[in-house]
Design a protein around this motif. Structure first.
Motif, PDB file in Angstrom:
ATOM      1  N   HIS A   1      19.276  92.884  64.975  1.00 10.97           N
ATOM      2  CA  HIS A   1      19.920  91.758  65.681  1.00 10.97           C
ATOM      3  C   HIS A   1      19.520  91.742  67.151  1.00 10.97           C
ATOM      4  O   HIS A   1      19.928  92.610  67.928  1.00 10.97           O
ATOM      5  CB  HIS A   1      21.447  91.901  65.558  1.00 10.97           C
ATOM      6  CG  HIS A   1      22.233  90.705  65.991  1.00 10.97           C
ATOM      7  ND1 HIS A   1      23.040  89.994  65.139  1.00 10.97           N
ATOM      8  CD2 HIS A   1      22.363  90.100  67.191  1.00 10.97           C
ATOM      9  CE1 HIS A   1      23.643  89.007  65.788  1.00 10.97           C
ATOM     10  NE2 HIS A   1      23.234  89.049  67.053  1.00 10.97           N
TER      11      HIS A   1
ATOM     12  N   HIS B   1      26.332  80.225  66.442  1.00 11.05           N
ATOM     13  CA  HIS B   1      27.281  81.228  66.916  1.00 11.05           C
ATOM     14  C   HIS B   1      28.690  80.623  66.956  1.00 11.05           C
ATOM     15  O   HIS B   1      28.835  79.450  67.321  1.00 11.05           O
ATOM     16  CB  HIS B   1      26.850  81.678  68.321  1.00 11.05           C
ATOM     17  CG  HIS B   1      27.546  82.913  68.788  1.00 11.05           C
ATOM     18  ND1 HIS B   1      28.865  82.912  69.187  1.00 11.05           N
ATOM     19  CD2 HIS B   1      27.113  84.186  68.917  1.00 11.05           C
ATOM     20  CE1 HIS B   1      29.212  84.139  69.550  1.00 11.05           C
ATOM     21  NE2 HIS B   1      28.169  84.936  69.389  1.00 11.05           N
TER      22      HIS B   1
ATOM     23  N   GLU C   1      23.831  83.756  63.574  1.00 12.14           N
ATOM     24  CA  GLU C   1      25.056  84.451  63.398  1.00 12.14           C
ATOM     25  C   GLU C   1      26.212  83.470  63.337  1.00 12.14           C
ATOM     26  O   GLU C   1      26.251  82.476  64.053  1.00 12.14           O
ATOM     27  CB  GLU C   1      25.281  85.489  64.504  1.00 12.14           C
ATOM     28  CG  GLU C   1      25.335  84.970  65.926  1.00 12.14           C
ATOM     29  CD  GLU C   1      25.560  86.127  66.906  1.00 12.14           C
ATOM     30  OE1 GLU C   1      24.654  86.361  67.706  1.00 12.14           O
ATOM     31  OE2 GLU C   1      26.607  86.791  66.869  1.00 12.14           O
TER      32      GLU C   1
ATOM     33  N   HIS D   1      29.584  87.750  62.879  1.00 13.22           N
ATOM     34  CA  HIS D   1      30.146  88.140  64.176  1.00 13.22           C
ATOM     35  C   HIS D   1      31.652  88.038  64.029  1.00 13.22           C
ATOM     36  O   HIS D   1      32.163  86.984  63.651  1.00 13.22           O
ATOM     37  CB  HIS D   1      29.598  87.171  65.239  1.00 13.22           C
ATOM     38  CG  HIS D   1      30.217  87.277  66.593  1.00 13.22           C
ATOM     39  ND1 HIS D   1      29.508  87.671  67.703  1.00 13.22           N
ATOM     40  CD2 HIS D   1      31.475  87.014  67.022  1.00 13.22           C
ATOM     41  CE1 HIS D   1      30.306  87.653  68.766  1.00 13.22           C
ATOM     42  NE2 HIS D   1      31.503  87.249  68.378  1.00 13.22           N
TER      43      HIS D   1
ATOM     44  N   HIS E   1      27.801  92.379  62.199  1.00 11.91           N
ATOM     45  CA  HIS E   1      26.935  92.783  63.302  1.00 11.91           C
ATOM     46  C   HIS E   1      27.765  93.313  64.454  1.00 11.91           C
ATOM     47  O   HIS E   1      28.931  92.980  64.601  1.00 11.91           O
ATOM     48  CB  HIS E   1      26.026  91.603  63.687  1.00 11.91           C
ATOM     49  CG  HIS E   1      26.291  90.989  65.011  1.00 11.91           C
ATOM     50  ND1 HIS E   1      25.743  91.488  66.175  1.00 11.91           N
ATOM     51  CD2 HIS E   1      27.029  89.924  65.369  1.00 11.91           C
ATOM     52  CE1 HIS E   1      26.154  90.725  67.181  1.00 11.91           C
ATOM     53  NE2 HIS E   1      26.926  89.774  66.728  1.00 11.91           N
TER      54      HIS E   1
ATOM     55  N   ASP F   1      21.398  93.695  69.856  1.00 10.79           N
ATOM     56  CA  ASP F   1      22.056  92.486  70.374  1.00 10.79           C
ATOM     57  C   ASP F   1      21.468  92.137  71.751  1.00 10.79           C
ATOM     58  O   ASP F   1      22.131  91.531  72.589  1.00 10.79           O
ATOM     59  CB  ASP F   1      23.583  92.623  70.449  1.00 10.79           C
ATOM     60  CG  ASP F   1      24.307  91.274  70.392  1.00 10.79           C
ATOM     61  OD1 ASP F   1      23.645  90.249  70.104  1.00 10.79           O
ATOM     62  OD2 ASP F   1      25.519  91.231  70.662  1.00 10.79           O
TER      63      ASP F   1
END
Ligand SMILES: [Zn+2]
Ligand SMILES: [Zn+2]
Length: 276
Positions: A20, A77, A107, A143, A169, A219
């Motif tokens: 990620h 997101h 995500e 997420h 994640h 990340d």
């Protein structure tokens, strides 16, 4: 920039995977090639660059197409769920996910810590992503922040444990969250948070997560692990996170890299091809 360039290679051969990162972000605009190159030299064989806006998907895909060993996802997101919900359909996600460089969907998920989007929009967006995962058989990149019960409920309702696979994640949740996610067949991806002094609870939880269900990630550009904490993160730094988790699991970093790469290929079935 000393220290940034020389990420130590902690493993013998390139076999770590950063599950990620966000290579399309402006933070990397001027040196994307160098960042990917440094990752390779540090022992990172593959990176998943993660989509956060539908409107940026073509840029995300372009990064993956530009570099061998970089694959990508498509998704919105939770922070942007409200602004993109109008254009977000299961069909569109499915269509964009048909590209061979797209290995997962997200995500997506719930962020009730920042609440940047109203919660109903986050939930609806999350469900559409999960339906696209079931339809395409691609894993979900999840997420979840301050929303454990709701995340688990929606996952269960949309088929986790059945036709739905994926990973949590940047896992920093409770012991119970880890347990329930594992029961559903999901994987747990660990970020640089694990290297932070105050992350004792996470390290304790990790001790109970089987090695065959773990992945590591940066990340990037966020959450640089110690010894780079506070600076821009990049995929090369995943070696520090891997070393920290390997220690908790009582294996060498090399063995950890091999095992987590196997996990990655088991979960990300489309990333098995060496050309990915
Ligand atoms: Zn996230
Ligand atoms: Zn992210």
């Amino acid at each position: 920039m000393a220290g940034l360039v020389d990420s130590p290679s902690l493993i013998d051969s390139p076999s770590l995977i950063d599950s990620h990162c966000h290579l399309d972000f402006p933070d990397f605009a001027t040196e994307q090639d160098e960042v990917v190159d440094r990752a390779r030299r540090a022992g990172v064989a593959a990176m998943v660059t993660i989509c956060t806006h539908l409107s940026r998907f073509s840029q995300v895909l372009a990064v993956a197409l530009r570099h061998q060993g970089v694959v990508c996802t498509v998704g919105v997101h939770p922070h942007h769920a409200a602004e993109e919900l109008g254009g977000l359909t299961v069909d569109l996600l499915q269509e964009q996910a048909s590209h061979p460089k797209v290995v997962g969907i997200g995500e997506t998920g719930l962020d009730f810590f920042y609440d940047n989007s109203p919660r109903p929009a986050q939930e609806e967006s999350f469900r559409r992503h999960l339906r696209a995962c079931v339809a395409t058989e691609l894993p979900a990149i999840i997420h979840s922040r301050d929303a454990e019960a709701e995340t688990l409920r929606i996952l269960r309702e949309e088929g986790a444990g059945g036709g739905l696979t994926g990973l949590i994640h940047c896992f920093s949740g409770s012991h119970e969250m880890a347990e329930k996610a594992l029961e559903m067949g999901l994987y747990i991806s660990i970020s640089g948070i694990v290297t932070f002094k105050k992350a004792e609870a996470l390290r304790a939880t990790l001790a109970a997560v089987p090695l065959n269900r773990l992945l590591v990630e940066t990340d990037a550009p966020y959450l640089a692990p110690i010894p780079h904490r506070g600076r821009r993160n990049e995929p090369a730094f995943v070696v520090h996170t891997a070393a920290a988790v390997a220690k908790i699991k009582g294996v060498t970093t090399q063995e950890f890299a091999e095992r987590t790469s196997e996990n990655f290929r088991r979960l990300f079935t489309r990333a098995q091809a060496p050309c990915a």
